[in-house]
Design a protein around this motif. Sequence first.
Motif, PDB file in Angstrom:
ATOM      1  N   ALA A  70     -51.959 -13.970  13.997  1.00  0.00           N
ATOM      2  CA  ALA A  70     -50.603 -14.042  14.540  1.00  0.00           C
ATOM      3  C   ALA A  70     -49.921 -15.350  14.539  1.00  0.00           C
ATOM      4  CB  ALA A  70     -50.595 -13.162  16.038  1.00  0.00           C
ATOM      5  N   ALA A  71     -48.730 -15.398  14.806  1.00  0.00           N
ATOM      6  CA  ALA A  71     -48.200 -16.857  14.785  1.00  0.00           C
ATOM      7  C   ALA A  71     -48.464 -17.236  16.300  1.00  0.00           C
ATOM      8  CB  ALA A  71     -46.751 -16.555  14.626  1.00  0.00           C
ATOM      9  N   TYR A  72     -48.583 -18.691  16.421  1.00  0.00           N
ATOM     10  CA  TYR A  72     -49.082 -19.271  17.529  1.00  0.00           C
ATOM     11  C   TYR A  72     -47.595 -19.611  18.189  1.00  0.00           C
ATOM     12  CZ  TYR A  72     -51.262 -22.883  20.724  1.00  0.00           C
ATOM     13  OH  TYR A  72     -51.580 -23.557  21.884  1.00  0.00           O
ATOM     14  N   GLU A  73     -47.275 -18.500  19.063  1.00  0.00           N
ATOM     15  CA  GLU A  73     -45.846 -18.764  19.826  1.00  0.00           C
ATOM     16  C   GLU A  73     -46.040 -17.666  21.000  1.00  0.00           C
ATOM     17  OE1 GLU A  73     -43.317 -15.809  17.054  1.00  0.00           O
ATOM     18  OE2 GLU A  73     -43.316 -17.891  16.281  1.00  0.00           O
ATOM     19  N   ALA A  79     -51.660 -17.234  26.267  1.00  0.00           N
ATOM     20  CA  ALA A  79     -53.114 -16.450  26.456  1.00  0.00           C
ATOM     21  C   ALA A  79     -54.073 -17.591  25.932  1.00  0.00           C
ATOM     22  CB  ALA A  79     -52.882 -15.288  25.717  1.00  0.00           C
ATOM     23  N   ILE A  80     -53.712 -18.126  24.844  1.00  0.00           N
ATOM     24  CA  ILE A  80     -54.995 -18.946  24.103  1.00  0.00           C
ATOM     25  C   ILE A  80     -55.187 -20.236  25.007  1.00  0.00           C
ATOM     26  CG2 ILE A  80     -55.391 -20.402  22.142  1.00  0.00           C
ATOM     27  CD1 ILE A  80     -54.253 -18.146  20.386  1.00  0.00           C
ATOM     28  N   HIS A  81     -54.011 -20.734  25.338  1.00  0.00           N
ATOM     29  CA  HIS A  81     -54.109 -22.149  26.368  1.00  0.00           C
ATOM     30  C   HIS A  81     -54.785 -21.673  27.586  1.00  0.00           C
ATOM     31  CE1 HIS A  81     -52.891 -25.137  29.044  1.00  0.00           C
ATOM     32  NE2 HIS A  81     -52.523 -25.980  28.107  1.00  0.00           N
ATOM     33  N   TYR A  85     -58.159 -23.621  28.064  1.00  0.00           N
ATOM     34  CA  TYR A  85     -58.317 -24.875  29.092  1.00  0.00           C
ATOM     35  C   TYR A  85     -58.267 -24.376  30.379  1.00  0.00           C
ATOM     36  CZ  TYR A  85     -56.638 -27.409  24.748  1.00  0.00           C
ATOM     37  OH  TYR A  85     -56.541 -27.719  23.570  1.00  0.00           O
ATOM     38  N   GLU A  86     -57.944 -23.441  30.745  1.00  0.00           N
ATOM     39  CA  GLU A  86     -57.912 -22.774  32.024  1.00  0.00           C
ATOM     40  C   GLU A  86     -59.202 -22.058  32.804  1.00  0.00           C
ATOM     41  OE1 GLU A  86     -54.116 -21.245  33.092  1.00  0.00           O
ATOM     42  OE2 GLU A  86     -53.304 -22.738  32.300  1.00  0.00           O
ATOM     43  N   GLY A  87     -60.096 -21.822  31.928  1.00  0.00           N
ATOM     44  CA  GLY A  87     -61.272 -21.241  32.281  1.00  0.00           C
ATOM     45  C   GLY A  87     -61.304 -19.530  32.217  1.00  0.00           C
ATOM     46  N   ASP A 192     -59.994 -20.883  17.255  1.00  0.00           N
ATOM     47  CA  ASP A 192     -58.881 -20.222  17.978  1.00  0.00           C
ATOM     48  C   ASP A 192     -57.698 -20.309  17.407  1.00  0.00           C
ATOM     49  OD1 ASP A 192     -59.061 -22.923  18.522  1.00  0.00           O
ATOM     50  OD2 ASP A 192     -58.435 -22.627  20.559  1.00  0.00           O
ATOM     51  N   VAL A 193     -57.295 -21.532  16.723  1.00  0.00           N
ATOM     52  CA  VAL A 193     -55.899 -21.872  16.166  1.00  0.00           C
ATOM     53  C   VAL A 193     -55.934 -22.713  15.016  1.00  0.00           C
ATOM     54  CG1 VAL A 193     -53.702 -23.036  16.418  1.00  0.00           C
ATOM     55  CG2 VAL A 193     -54.956 -21.849  18.540  1.00  0.00           C
ATOM     56  N   THR A 194     -55.225 -22.554  13.962  1.00  0.00           N
ATOM     57  CA  THR A 194     -55.410 -23.390  12.791  1.00  0.00           C
ATOM     58  C   THR A 194     -53.992 -23.915  12.425  1.00  0.00           C
ATOM     59  OG1 THR A 194     -55.950 -23.719  10.560  1.00  0.00           O
ATOM     60  CG2 THR A 194     -55.147 -21.519  11.256  1.00  0.00           C
TER      61      THR A 194
END
Length: 225
Positions: A70-73, A79-81, A85-87, A192-194
Motif C-alpha cells: 500500500a501507499a505510505y500515507e 500504524a507503521i510508525h 518506534y513506539e514498541g 517495512d517501508v521502501t
Amino acid sequence: MLGGLLDLLLPPRCGGCGALGSLYCDGCRGRTRRLEEPLCRRCGAEVEHLRAGCGCKGRVRHLSRVRSAAAYEGPLEKAIHRFKYEGRRPLVRPLALLLAERVAVDGVAAEAVAWVPLHPDRRARRGYNQAELLARELARLYVLPLLPGLVRTRDTPPQVGLDRLRRLDNVRGAFAWDGQDLDRRSVLLIDDVTTTGATLDACAAALKAAGSGAVTGLTIAKVRL
C-alpha cells in the motif's frame, strides 16, 4: 485463552486511529490505499503506463523486483510508525496480513524469507527489528523457512531526508551474508517501508554475492517520490 483474557483486561487499540477493539480497525483498513496497476515491473512504483517506466533501473540492479502492499500515507503510516518506534509489536499481525495480501495478488514465489537487518547497536536501543518480526510472521503464514544471516556491517544514518544518490551511497556495501549456504534459493526479502529501493537492493547484492537465486523485495508500504 490467555490472549482473550488480556483483550478483556487491556483491549487492543488500533494502530491507525487509536480506537479500542482491534489492532487495525476495519475503518483504517478501508482507508488504506492499496497500490494500483500499472506498477513498474522492477520497483513496484505506480506509473502512468508501463512502457514509460519510472527510471529505477540504475538504482535497483540486484533485485528481481520490489512489491509493496500500500501507499505510505494515512492510517497505515501512523500504524507503521507506532509499530516501528513506539514498541507496538502486536501490530505485526495485521501488517503482515497486508504483506500476505500483496503476495496473493502478485503470486510471488520464493523458497525462503529474509529481512533487512538493523545494526546491533540500533537493534539494542529499539529492542527488536520490525522487519524481522514481519518476516517471521509472513514465513509462518506461508510455511516458508527463514534465512537469518544478513548483517549490517556499519551503522548507517537513517535514509529519511536523503536524496536518491545519497541513499545509494549511504547503504552501498553496508550489508553482508553470515549464514548458511544459500544454494541458489530464491529469497523474499522483507522490510517495512521502501522509498527508492536502495536499502533492499544493497541487501539483495549481499544475498546474490553469497549465492542466492532471485531476490524479491516486499514491504508494507511505498513512499511516493
